[in-house]
Design a protein around this motif. Structure first.
Motif: not given
Length: 143
Positions: A87, A79, A62, A105, A91, A89, A64, A75
């Motif tokens: 995963y 997930l 994933a 998270l 960001h 991410l 941005d 989200l």
């Protein structure tokens, strides 16, 4: 052996995603992979309704993806429902509320900032500033 890739986005930008997929499909196939795209609205689309033949992913990437606080819960729900092997991410910290995303998270995932593992010294110095991209590895916590 290439990867089997599923690209997702919101309905209003799906046609652009499909165009990009088609531009790269031959290169992906030449590497032994495949690519599909489909609509995914976090917290709304059932992961069971994703592209035909799609199984539980080994990795979710994933990049941005969060701009507004009201998207945090959808989200996280999506997930978690993917039950992926791992995963990543990417960001960019833009708002103070971003810390709330990472607090949420950490309730569901082990979160590790792995930016330093992939950047050289000069790049690393600039990556600690606001607006610089960071890369996080997420692993589901055992329930």
């Amino acid at each position: 052996m290439g990867a089997q890739v599923l690209l997702t986005d919101l309905p209003n930008v799906l046609s652009l995603l499909e165009q990009n997929m088609l531009l790269n499909k031959a290169a992906i196939a030449a590497g032994g992979g495949s690519v599909q795209c489909c609509e995914l609205t976090w917290g709304v689309t059932s992961v069971n309704s994703l592209a035909q033949g799609w199984a539980t992913p080994d990795l979710v990437v994933a990049a941005d993806v969060v701009y507004h606080r009201e998207l945090f819960d959808p989200l996280l729900s999506t997930l978690s429902s993917l039950a992926a092997g791992g995963y990543l991410l990417a960001h960019v910290r833009r708002w103070k509320s971003d810390s709330a995303l990472f607090k949420q998270l950490r309730k569901r995932f082990e979160v590790a900032d792995i930016t330093a593992e992939i950047q050289s010294g000069a790049e690393l110095l600039s990556s600690h500033t606001r607006g610089a991209p960071r890369l996080f590895q997420l692993n589901s916590k055992q329930q």
